[in-house]
Design an enzyme around this catalytic site. Sequence first.
Site, PDB file in Angstrom:
ATOM      1  CB  SER A 192      -8.994  12.063  -7.812  1.00 20.08           C
ATOM      2  OG  SER A 192      -8.386  11.958  -6.617  1.00 20.08           O
ATOM      3  CE1 TYR A 243     -10.679   7.309  -8.916  1.00 21.61           C
ATOM      4  CE2 TYR A 243      -8.963   8.163  -7.467  1.00 21.61           C
ATOM      5  CZ  TYR A 243     -10.221   8.193  -8.225  1.00 21.61           C
ATOM      6  OH  TYR A 243     -10.800   9.280  -7.695  1.00 21.61           O
TER       7      TYR A 243
END
Length: 257
Positions: A180, A209
């Site tokens: 990501s 994250y």
Amino acid sequence: MMMMIKAMWETAKEITLQRIVMSYQLRSAALLVPNQLDGLYVIVTGSTSGIGYYTARELAFAGARVIMACRRVDEAEKIAESWKEDTDDSKTLHVEVMELDLLSPSSVRQFTAEWDQSGKPLHILINNAGILLLGESRQFTEDGIEKHIQVNHIGTSLLTLLLLPSMLKANSARIVNVNSVGHHWGAVEPKSWKMGAEEERKFSNMMSYGSSKLAQLMFLKALSTKLISMGKTSVLCVAVHPAVRRQNERVLDVGSF
């Protein structure tokens, strides 16, 4: 402050680029053709929804022998049956479901032990499963590891290393990590990963994250470098960013793996 500004810039740049590309209305049909992957064994983690769902489906319809590695075994089996019902009588879909919970190291070890017992080579490992717990408080596994780090990095890395011998059996193999652009929001601080550790800054799920995705990128790069130095060039390590997407939105060109 500079790290946050860079993260915001990289995220905004990615979203803008994606919107420009989307404005041309690229087709969302799979790039794979029937029988293109006949005989190849593929493991896809987190394959009951989203990116993993469509990836596993397109690979299966292209002839691969797909293993859906996921926590919700009952749901995965229903999905696999529905895919098989979508095929005509002349084609056989090879889809198998195996239980895997990346929150649990013992589950990862059990999964890989069962796979090793099969004696099959592994041609493609797609590490798709991951979590982003937005709006929730900091959470830990039973082993006291922060959940983003456990699922997105530690569990995934352990799975990859334990499956590596099976991948080396294949003439050519790929490790594909669904990463990501959020890795720009992270920082690798191992001392903050465990329960009871003091936070240097206020806890943020987005930063946690991002840290897990950054750690995973670093792991994959280190693994690739190590394999090359050992002359094990048959295993290719790849990280992909599938674009910023809404829940349940199909990803463009999911078949490009």
